[in-house]
Each structure stands twice: as C-alpha cells, then as structure tokens.
Design a protein around this motif. Structure first.
Motif, PDB file in Angstrom:
ATOM      1  N   LYS A 328       0.853  -1.182   0.000  1.00  0.00           N
ATOM      2  CA  LYS A 328       0.000   0.000   0.000  1.00  0.00           C
ATOM      3  C   LYS A 328       0.889   1.231   0.000  1.00  0.00           C
ATOM      4  CE  LYS A 328      -4.501  -1.235   1.834  1.00  0.00           C
ATOM      5  NZ  LYS A 328      -5.506  -1.019   2.890  1.00  0.00           N
ATOM      6  N   VAL A 330       0.851   5.564   0.684  1.00  0.00           N
ATOM      7  CA  VAL A 330       0.147   6.729   1.228  1.00  0.00           C
ATOM      8  C   VAL A 330       1.100   7.918   1.171  1.00  0.00           C
ATOM      9  CG1 VAL A 330      -1.358   5.387   2.745  1.00  0.00           C
ATOM     10  CG2 VAL A 330       0.861   6.167   3.576  1.00  0.00           C
ATOM     11  N   VAL A 339      -2.330   1.212   8.503  1.00  0.00           N
ATOM     12  CA  VAL A 339      -3.023   0.618   7.361  1.00  0.00           C
ATOM     13  C   VAL A 339      -3.210  -0.869   7.625  1.00  0.00           C
ATOM     14  CG1 VAL A 339      -2.060   2.294   5.737  1.00  0.00           C
ATOM     15  CG2 VAL A 339      -0.909   0.095   6.086  1.00  0.00           C
TER      16      VAL A 339
END
Length: 412
Positions: A328, A330, A339
C-alpha cells in the motif's frame, strides 16, 4: 445424384445445339446473300449483252462495263463474308444461355437435393432420436448433424414444443454452433420459463462457453431453478461453482453443504463435494487474513522527510524475494499512519499474503512515487512475523539511504 448428372448432360447437349443452330443460321444467311448477288450479276450482264448487240454501246464501252461489273460482284461477295463473321467472333448468345441454364439447374436441383436431405432426416427423426439419446457418447458427428437437421424441420412446422427446442439446443452445443444453441435455449425458456431441466442445461452451457457476463446470467438461472426445486443436486452443484468462481466462498460452502446432505453415504460424489467444501473454506480463511501496520517517524530522520515523498508499506518473503505479496502507498506527510494489508492488496493473483508462511514487513519513504531504493529514502527496520489470520506490527522510520547498492535493505 443421378438426376444431377443427367441434368448436366442435358445442359451440355443444349449448349452444343445452340452453337450448331448459330452456325446453320450463319451458313443459310451467307447462301441467301450469295444467290441474290449472283442473280443481280447475271441480270446486269444480260442487259449489257443486249445493248451491245443492238449497237447502243460500242465494243470498248461494252468491255469496260463488263470489267466494272465483275469488280462490283467480287467486292459485294467480300462484304457479305465480312458481315456474316460477327456471329462466331462474338458468341454471346450461347454463353448467356449457358449461364441462365446453369443457374436454373443449380436452383432447381441444388434446392431439390437440400430439401430431399431435409425430408429424409425428418423421416429418420424417431429412429435417430433413440440412437442419440441412448448412445450419447458413441454417436458420430454425421449422425448428430442429420438428427439436428430433422429436428429443425420439425421445429419449423411445430415450433411450440419447449422440449424439442431444449434438445435442439443441446445438439447445437455439441456441434459447436453456439449462437444457434443460445437462441434455442432462450426459445425453450420462452415457451416454458419454469422447466428446471432447461434452466440447469442453459446455465451449464453459459458457464462452459461464456465469460463474466454470462456467468452472472447463469447464476440467475440457477437461482430460479433452486426456487422451484431447492433440493436439485445439479443446481446446487453448479450454484456452488459459480459462487466459488466469484469468490463468494460462504455462498459456495452453503450450496455444497446442502448438496452433501442430499448425497448418499456410499456415493462417489461425496468425496468430490467434501473436497470442494474444504477448498472453499481454505479460500475463505486465507481471504480473511489481514495485517495491521502502524508506521511512525523517528526523531533522527524527521528533518529528512521529503515534502512530496510517498510512504510504501509492503510485505515480502523472508528469504529476500523482492516481489511484494501485498503493498500500500500513502502520502508521507500523513505520518504516523496505520493501514491494513490483505490479499486484496496483492500485485499478482497467485502471490498473496496467504501464500506465505512468514511475512517480512517493511516501510520506506521514497523521494517520489517509485518503490525502488534511491539515495535519500527513509527506511524502517523490517519485522518478520508468522502469517496468521490477524496480526499487527509497528515500524519506525529511523534510517536514511546513503547508497543504492542494496536494493532490498537500507544503508546509512
């Protein structure tokens, strides 16, 4: 076949007759013109003889007139030959006739042959039906095609039989005429929307020959079949398959458990159903695996945090394989962040969190939006944990990359 050969023979004979008639016509035309020319020559010569005998023309004038008459006669004969030559030089009439006759005979005898085959197939329909339905695995393509032809003739005359349309749809599917099969299934359901056998057969056809859209249609057909017959084994089996393919593992398990309860204890089918249920439960368990990761920014590297950096949080295999099983990204400016990673965050369908026995959890702030290591990146010390249904870990960014020699680790 014999009649077709006879028809071709007649066609050849007619063509020969046309050509011969054309030549006879040409010959008669030429003889007629020759006779007229000779008659005129003799009459004109007789007139000159009479004028010469009576002294109306001199000997010199007489000889000159006869010479001119001979020249005129020869010239006229040549012109006659030239006029008659157009017929053999341009034989358009026999060619046109041949084309017309060929097309006519093809339409007559070709259509007759196809109709004869269709009539024969219709007469054989009862016997062929027994053969096809009793010996499905041993019937050759020619027999299936003949049976389909006969059944199509019946449907053209009696098109309100849903069972006949259902059988015809199956035949077209076996013969790989998928558009016709699809149309026949729809026609059968239009005539009898609640026939469970047609609903299941049509759903199986769509699953075997379609894609995602047809799978959804198949699921709707199976749902209708189960509303009509909740204990239908074939509908339960296919319904579970569709749910499994769509990753609806709970629905697949429910359908197959219902099927298992209806399957006799001594049936060979029980083992297959039990294995399917086990596979669905495994997929459900793996899909439920999740990893909660919290990333904090260490005080020693706070001033090195890039203004437009990207934070990558990812999991790899502990053996150092570079491909992330889940990742992921960000914005780095949102630190600290928390997360949750799962199979939904995998980059490849066959390489996920659930594929690993251990997880190496890593975090890096990149200078841009690329995960590759470059000078100036911020790294956290990786954490290795055992894979389980639910886990959590906290990482702290404390290191700044000075070189890019180690693509999987970090440097100072």
């Amino acid at each position: 076949m014999i009649k077709l050969v006879l028809a071709l023979a007649v066609l050849v004979i007619l063509a020969v007759i046309v050509i011969l008639l054309a030549r006879v016509f040409q010959h008669k035309q030429q003889l007629s013109r020759d006779n007229e020319n000779q008659q005129w020559y003799r009459q004109r010569l007789s007139e000159l003889d009479e004028d010469h005998a009576n002294g109306r023309v001199s000997e010199e004038e007489y000889q000159q007139a006869v010479t001119e008459l001979d020249k005129t006669f020869v010239t006229d004969n040549r012109n006659i030959e030239a006029d008659i030559k157009w017929l053999p030089a341009k034989p358009w009439l026999p060619i046109v006739l041949l084309v017309v006759l060929s097309v006519g005979l093809y339409i007559a005898f070709g259509s007759w042959t196809l109709q004869r085959q269709a009539d024969d197939a219709l007469q054989q329909l009862p016997e062929l039906g027994k053969t096809v339905l009793q010996e499905q695995q041993q019937v050759d393509a020619e027999t299936l095609s003949t049976f389909a032809l006969g059944l199509r003739q019946k449907l053209q005359r009696q098109g309100d039989d849903p069972i006949a349309w259902w059988i015809y749809a199956g035949l077209m599917s076996d013969l790989q005429q998928f558009d016709q099969a699809n149309n026949a299934f729809q026609r059968s359901l239009d005539l009898d929307p609640d026939r469970v056998g047609t609903l299941i057969s049509y759903a199986r056809f769509l699953l075997q020959n379609g894609g995602a859209e047809t799978n959804q249609q198949a699921a709707q057909l199976l749902a209708r079949a189960l509303r009509l017959e909740p204990d239908n084994a074939d509908a339960l089996s296919l319904s579970g398959f569709v749910a499994f393919e769509n990753a609806n593992y709970e629905q697949a398990i429910n359908a197959w458990q219902r099927l298992l309860s209806l399957t006799p204890a001594d049936s060979n089918r029980r083992e297959v159903v039990e294995q399917a249920i086990a596979d669905a439960k495994q997929q459900l368990q793996q899909g439920a695996m999740s990893l909660t990761v919290t990333v904090e920014l260490g005080e020693t590297v706070r001033d090195a945090l890039p203004a437009n950096g990207t934070l990558f949080i990812y999991v790899t295999a502990p053996d150092g394989a570079p491909m992330p099983a889940a990742v992921k990204r960000v914005a780095a400016g949102s630190l600290p962040v928390t997360v949750t990673l799962s199979n939904q965050d995998s980059m490849l369908p066959d390489y996920q969190l659930s594929s690993l026995e251990q997880w190496k959890v890593q975090a890096r702030v990149s200078q841009d939006d690329k995960i590759d290591v470059q000078a100036g990146d911020l790294n956290a010390v990786p954490a290795v944990i055992n894979a389980k249904d639910s886990a959590s870990v906290t990482l702290r960014l404390t290191e700044q990359v000075a070189t890019t020699n180690n693509q999987n680790g970090s440097g100072k």
